[in-house]
Structure formats: structure tokens, C-alpha cells
Motif scaffolding. Structure first.
Motif, PDB file in Angstrom:
ATOM      1  N   TYR A 146      -4.795   4.598   2.665  1.00  0.00           N
ATOM      2  CA  TYR A 146      -4.427   4.738   1.253  1.00  0.00           C
ATOM      3  C   TYR A 146      -4.514   6.191   0.791  1.00  0.00           C
ATOM      4  CZ  TYR A 146      -4.585  -0.337   0.664  1.00  0.00           C
ATOM      5  OH  TYR A 146      -4.341  -1.686   0.770  1.00  0.00           O
ATOM      6  N   CYS A 147      -5.343   6.986   1.462  1.00  0.00           N
ATOM      7  CA  CYS A 147      -5.558   8.377   1.036  1.00  0.00           C
ATOM      8  C   CYS A 147      -5.950   8.419  -0.443  1.00  0.00           C
ATOM      9  CB  CYS A 147      -4.309   9.233   1.255  1.00  0.00           C
ATOM     10  SG  CYS A 147      -3.739   9.253   2.966  1.00  0.00           S
ATOM     11  N   SER A 148      -6.866   7.538  -0.814  1.00  0.00           N
ATOM     12  CA  SER A 148      -7.207   7.368  -2.228  1.00  0.00           C
ATOM     13  C   SER A 148      -8.712   7.312  -2.426  1.00  0.00           C
ATOM     14  CB  SER A 148      -6.575   6.076  -2.764  1.00  0.00           C
ATOM     15  OG  SER A 148      -7.145   5.705  -4.002  1.00  0.00           O
ATOM     16  N   GLN A 149      -9.213   8.207  -3.267  1.00  0.00           N
ATOM     17  CA  GLN A 149     -10.625   8.195  -3.630  1.00  0.00           C
ATOM     18  C   GLN A 149     -10.973   6.921  -4.390  1.00  0.00           C
ATOM     19  OE1 GLN A 149     -13.312  10.860  -3.295  1.00  0.00           O
ATOM     20  NE2 GLN A 149     -14.207   8.850  -3.556  1.00  0.00           N
ATOM     21  N   THR A 150     -10.043   6.439  -5.208  1.00  0.00           N
ATOM     22  CA  THR A 150     -10.320   5.267  -6.043  1.00  0.00           C
ATOM     23  C   THR A 150     -10.479   4.009  -5.203  1.00  0.00           C
ATOM     24  OG1 THR A 150      -8.991   6.313  -7.772  1.00  0.00           O
ATOM     25  CG2 THR A 150      -9.533   4.001  -8.078  1.00  0.00           C
ATOM     26  N   VAL A 151      -9.711   3.866  -4.143  1.00  0.00           N
ATOM     27  CA  VAL A 151      -9.859   2.712  -3.243  1.00  0.00           C
ATOM     28  C   VAL A 151     -11.239   2.729  -2.599  1.00  0.00           C
ATOM     29  CG1 VAL A 151      -9.061   1.665  -1.089  1.00  0.00           C
ATOM     30  CG2 VAL A 151      -7.403   2.416  -2.790  1.00  0.00           C
ATOM     31  N   LEU A 152     -11.672   3.897  -2.134  1.00  0.00           N
ATOM     32  CA  LEU A 152     -12.994   4.004  -1.508  1.00  0.00           C
ATOM     33  C   LEU A 152     -14.095   3.734  -2.532  1.00  0.00           C
ATOM     34  CD1 LEU A 152     -12.449   7.156   0.753  1.00  0.00           C
ATOM     35  CD2 LEU A 152     -12.410   4.748   1.435  1.00  0.00           C
ATOM     36  N   PRO A 476       1.523  17.688  -2.442  1.00  0.00           N
ATOM     37  CA  PRO A 476       1.431  16.422  -1.703  1.00  0.00           C
ATOM     38  C   PRO A 476       0.004  16.042  -1.317  1.00  0.00           C
ATOM     39  CG  PRO A 476       2.346  18.176  -0.327  1.00  0.00           C
ATOM     40  CD  PRO A 476       2.309  18.692  -1.715  1.00  0.00           C
ATOM     41  N   ASP A 477      -0.891  17.025  -1.226  1.00  0.00           N
ATOM     42  CA  ASP A 477      -2.265  16.717  -0.824  1.00  0.00           C
ATOM     43  C   ASP A 477      -2.999  15.859  -1.853  1.00  0.00           C
ATOM     44  OD1 ASP A 477      -1.902  18.192   1.454  1.00  0.00           O
ATOM     45  OD2 ASP A 477      -2.773  20.039   0.628  1.00  0.00           O
ATOM     46  N   LYS A 478      -2.539  15.903  -3.104  1.00  0.00           N
ATOM     47  CA  LYS A 478      -3.213  15.146  -4.155  1.00  0.00           C
ATOM     48  C   LYS A 478      -2.604  13.764  -4.382  1.00  0.00           C
ATOM     49  CE  LYS A 478      -4.974  19.001  -6.951  1.00  0.00           C
ATOM     50  NZ  LYS A 478      -5.043  19.566  -8.321  1.00  0.00           N
ATOM     51  N   VAL A 479      -1.518  13.463  -3.696  1.00  0.00           N
ATOM     52  CA  VAL A 479      -0.784  12.223  -3.952  1.00  0.00           C
ATOM     53  C   VAL A 479      -1.169  11.160  -2.931  1.00  0.00           C
ATOM     54  CG1 VAL A 479       1.511  11.185  -4.077  1.00  0.00           C
ATOM     55  CG2 VAL A 479       1.133  13.470  -5.000  1.00  0.00           C
TER      56      VAL A 479
END
Length: 483
Positions: A146-152, A476-479
């Protein structure tokens, strides 16, 4: 600073609850600062502040050059009583986990590489701690795509809260041991399903696991309750709330936005002033000022020099007042939340629709179709999330959606016409079409079809917003990943 303040409070209460419940006991080595940073996905400054607070509370002891030690002591009966105070909230979060995490794990597994390698490395052992670490590493792997802080955050916050200790004196069977049999009979099956891209079967597998875990937790707590009845008083940190990385002023702005949409300020000449907002929300002048700037940026209000702010009626937007790097950071948070909703909203919507009869579903469809907000993607998000928050079957899901809501206000920035992108226009139209299909299905009382259309609505809006952000802000690194 506001964000850090909100993070440390949640972390402090989470760790304190684990100590009072007996997850961490007197004489146990307290996790290192690095371990806490990794486990809770927070910065070292936040962790150090929490450790100082825990030391001042007298529940841990620290000394220079050595790991902190848990100093809080309690009888087994005291631990059970503390656990019983949280009984309802623990069972509540298991029901919430069942509606969200299976879909997230299954979708993440579709994009994970080398799960089989982790299975091969996870040699079942007689040591429960080793088995537990191997199992956690395996499940974490499925969320990395997911590349997502919120998922973690969602995974660590919910599952840390759901964790509670085994009381040996209860003489009950420990239902939460990560056994060698669990590793042997489950991890290879999951890895094989993921490799064959069996999304539905994998989702069903995870749902079964979470349902079983919830049933085991309920049975265990019910048996403990026979030993020590539930205390009459409840703890202040009873219901789950995860980390909220959205700044406080965004939460204030979102609340004001929703109040405005409900017509609360329609009969006023001027929108609430900064001093009034400071009094209403008990916030600083700086926070109130930023909330007003955000509401101006997204087009809700227009400021008349030396007079005050009014609800905007013209199409013309005022110049952006929030700094671009702050907008970009919070758009990332917005996309992270939209990514989760694009995966989980089918289950969440179906659970909400199932609470209503056919007449109420038809009334909901009418309300959605008549809302002026339906003309923009950000407005559709507002309509659906407001409904979901009001109709969740568990308190923890209601709180999670409340925190998601704070981040969703940043999506209004994507309504500003930076550039016209044909592919984005097509995705936006897909979102509108799926929203209409959801309304149509609600009128027919078809809950499954409506829930599926809601998920497709969120997915189309997420993909539109993601592409638009990539093109406009070129970072793109933030998406988060497309998923």
C-alpha cells in the motif's frame, strides 16, 4: 506541534492501558525507544515525551545507559478487573477488525512478493514469542504494497488495542498462543492463495480467522467475568481511538464545514469569527486562523476586509493561503484514507445498509440524490462518509471514520482547476456514475449492489485524485500505491 500533541496522547494511553491490564508487568524490560518508534510508527521526540510521562506516573523506571523496567505492580485479580473494564471495547474492536482488516490483507497480498519465502523462513518453534514474531512479520508483509502510513497505523493501533494478557491463575486455556500448528496450517495456505491471486477466497480465509479470534476473545473474557465480575466504573480510555495524523485545525475546519452544509450558518450575516471559533473549540488563535485559511482555500468562505468572513456564493476562488508543502503532506494523508475506503467501503457500506429497512434505504437514496454536494467528487465523499459514520455497527469503526473525516477535507483542494486532465475527467465521471448506481440500488433495496457501487465510487475518486496529485504536485514518493 499540534499533530505531535495528538499522537503522544494516544501513544501514552495505549502503553498505559497495556501496563494496567498486565500485558507489560513488573520486572519486564520496557520496549526500547527504537522498538516503540517502529511498532507505533511515531517519531523519537514523541516516544521520549511518552517515556518521561510514564516515568513521572511511576509505572516504569529508567536509568542512564540501561533499558527501562516496568515498575507497576498489581495482583492477578487487579489485572482481571482492569481487563474487565475494557471488555466491551475489546469485543467491539474485534467486530471492527473483522470488517476492515481481511479486505486490506487480501488486497495487499495480491501485490505482495515472496510471501512463500517468509513461510519457508517461519520455522514453527516451541517458543510462543518466536512464533508470534514470525506471524506478525508475515502479516505485515501483506500491508507494505500500500505504501501508506495510514494503513500501518490502522493495523498497529487496532491490533495493539485488541491485545490483552493471558491470566495464568484463571486456569483457562490460552486462546491467543501463536502455535506451531497455526503457522504450519495457515501461513502456507495464505501464501499459496496469494500466489494464485485468489482474492475472494483469501478474503474469506481472513474473515474466518478474525471471526474465530473474536469468538475466542469473547469466550475467554466471559469465563474471566465469572471469576471477577465487571467493575461498575469504567476507564476513561475505554473506546478505541487510533493515531490521528491530521492537524487539529483540519479537524476544526471539517467540523465547521459540516455545520455549514447542514445550514447552521445560513441565517447569519457573517461566518463565525476567529475569537468565536477559539471559544467554541477551546483552541489557540493560531489554530483558529489556520482553520479559517483552510476553509477559504477550499471555497467555503470569502473574507471581506475589515468586516469578516461570509459563506462564498460566487464561483471565483480566493488565492491559496496554506503553504504548498503542507497541502502536499495532507493530500498524501487524504489519499491514504481514500485508498483504505476504496478497499474496505464495500463491507462497511453493507454493514451500514443492513441496519436499515427498505423504506429507510429509499429515504437515504433521496437524500443523496437531492444533496447539492453530489455535483463534486469531494461532495460525494462527504455524503457517503457522513452516512457511514452515523450507521456503523461498532464504536471503534465510528471513531476510525471520524478520524478519517479530518483528513478528507483536504480533498477539496483537488476541486481547484490547476489543470484539465482527460483521464482524470473520465475517472471523475466514473465516480459520479457509480454514485448514481448506488442510489438506484438503495431505492430497490439491493444492499449488496449498493455496497459494491459505493466501493467502486471510492475507487474511481481515489484513482482520479491520485493521478491528479501526481501530475500537479510531481512528488511520487508521497503518493500511495494504486492498489
Amino acid at each position: 506541534m499540534e499533530q505531535e500533541s495528538r499522537l503522544y496522547k494516544v501513544l501514552y494511553q495505549s502503553v498505559l492501558t497495556q501496563i494496567y491490564s498486565g500485558v507489560l508487568r513488573r520486572g519486564d524490560i520496557f520496549p526500547s525507544q527504537r522498538e516503540i518508534c517502529q511498532r507505533y510508527q511515531v517519531g523519537i521526540t514523541t516516544v521520549r515525551k511518552v517515556i518521561r510521562m510514564l516515568e513521572q506516573e511511576g509505572v516504569i523506571c529508567t536509568s542512564a545507559g540501561k533499558r527501562a523496567i516496568v515498575s507497576f505492580d498489581e495482583s492477578e485479580q487487579g489485572y482481571v478487573q482492569s481487563l474487565m473494564q475494557r471488555r466491551e471495547s475489546i469485543l467491539d474492536i474485534y467486530s471492527g477488525l473483522e470488517l476492515m482488516m481481511p479486505s486490506l490483507y487480501a488486497e495487499g497480498a495480491m501485490h505482495s512478493c515472496n510471501l512463500s519465502a517468509l513461510v519457508d523462513a517461519a520455522v514453527p518453534a516451541g517458543n510462543e514469542i518466536i512464533n508470534s514474531k514470525q506471524t506478525i512479520a508475515f502479516f505485515n508483509k501483506m500491508l507494505l504494497p500500500y505504501c501508506s502510513q495510514t494503513v500501518l497505523d490502522l493495523q498497529t493501533d487496532m491490533e495493539h488495542y485488541a491485545r490483552f494478557p493471558y491470566i495464568m491463575q484463571s486456569r483457562l486455556e490460552n486462546p491467543f498462543t501463536a502455535s506451531a500448528d497455526f503457522i504450519k496450517h495457515n501461513l502456507p495456505v495464505i501464501a499459496d492463495m496469494a500466489q494464485r491471486k485468489e482474492r475472494e477466497a483469501l478474503t474469506a480465509k481472513f474473515e474466518e480467522m478474525y471471526k474465530n479470534a473474536g469468538q475466542q476473545a469473547k469466550q475467554y473474557l466471559n469465563e474471566l467475568q465469572k471469576i471477577v465480575p465487571t467493575p461498575e466504573n469504567t476507564v476513561s480510555y475505554q473506546w478505541f481511538r487510533g493515531k490521528n495524523r491530521s492537524p487539529l485545525y483540519a479537524a476544526v475546519a471539517q467540523n465547521l464545514y459540516r455545520r455549514a452544509q447542514l445550514g447552521e450558518f445560513s441565517n447569519r450575516v457573517y461566518f463565525p469569527s476567529e475569537p468565536e471559533i477559539m471559544r467554541t473549540y477551546n483552541i489557540s488563535k493560531s489554530t483558529a486562523s489556520k482553520a479559517m485559511a483552510l476553509l477559504s482555500d477550499i471555497g467555503l468562505i470569502h473574507t471581506i476586509e475589515k468586516k469578516g468572513s461570509v459563506l462564498r456564493t460566487s464561483e471565483e476562488l480566493a488565492p491559496i493561503r496554506i503553504e504548498q508543502n503542507i497541502i502536499e503532506d495532507n493530500l498524501t494523508l487524504f489519499l491514504n484514507v481514500m485508498q483504505i475506503l476504496a478497499v474496505c467501503s464495500k463491507n462497511l457500506s453493507f454493514a451500514a445498509f443492513s441496519l436499515l429497512d427498505d423504506r429507510e434505504l429509499a429515504a437515504t437514496a433521496s437524500e443523496w440524490e437531492l444533496s447539492p454536494l453530489r455535483q463534486r467528487s469531494s461532495g460525494i465523499i462527504h455524503i457517503i462518509t457522513a452516512f457511514l459514520k452515523a450507521h456503523m455497527p461498532s464504536k471503534c469503526l465510528e471513531n476510525i471514520l471520524e478520524q478519517f473525516d479530518d483528513a478528507l477535507i483536504w480533498g477539496h483542494y483537488l476541486d481547484r482547476p490547476f489543470v484539465i486532465i482527460e483521464e482524470c475527467v473520465d475517472l471523475a465521471q466514473e465516480g459520479f456514475e457509480q454514485f448514481r448506481l448506488a442510489c438506484s440500488s438503495l431505492r430497490k433495496g439491493n444492499r449488496k449492489s449498493a455496497a459494491a457501487a459505493v466501493q467502486r465510487t471510492f475507487r474511481a475518486i481515489f484513482l482520479d485524485a491520485r493521478l491528479y496529485t501526481l501530475i500537479c504536485f510531481k512528488n511520487p514518493d508521497k503518493v500511495p500505491a494504486e492498489i
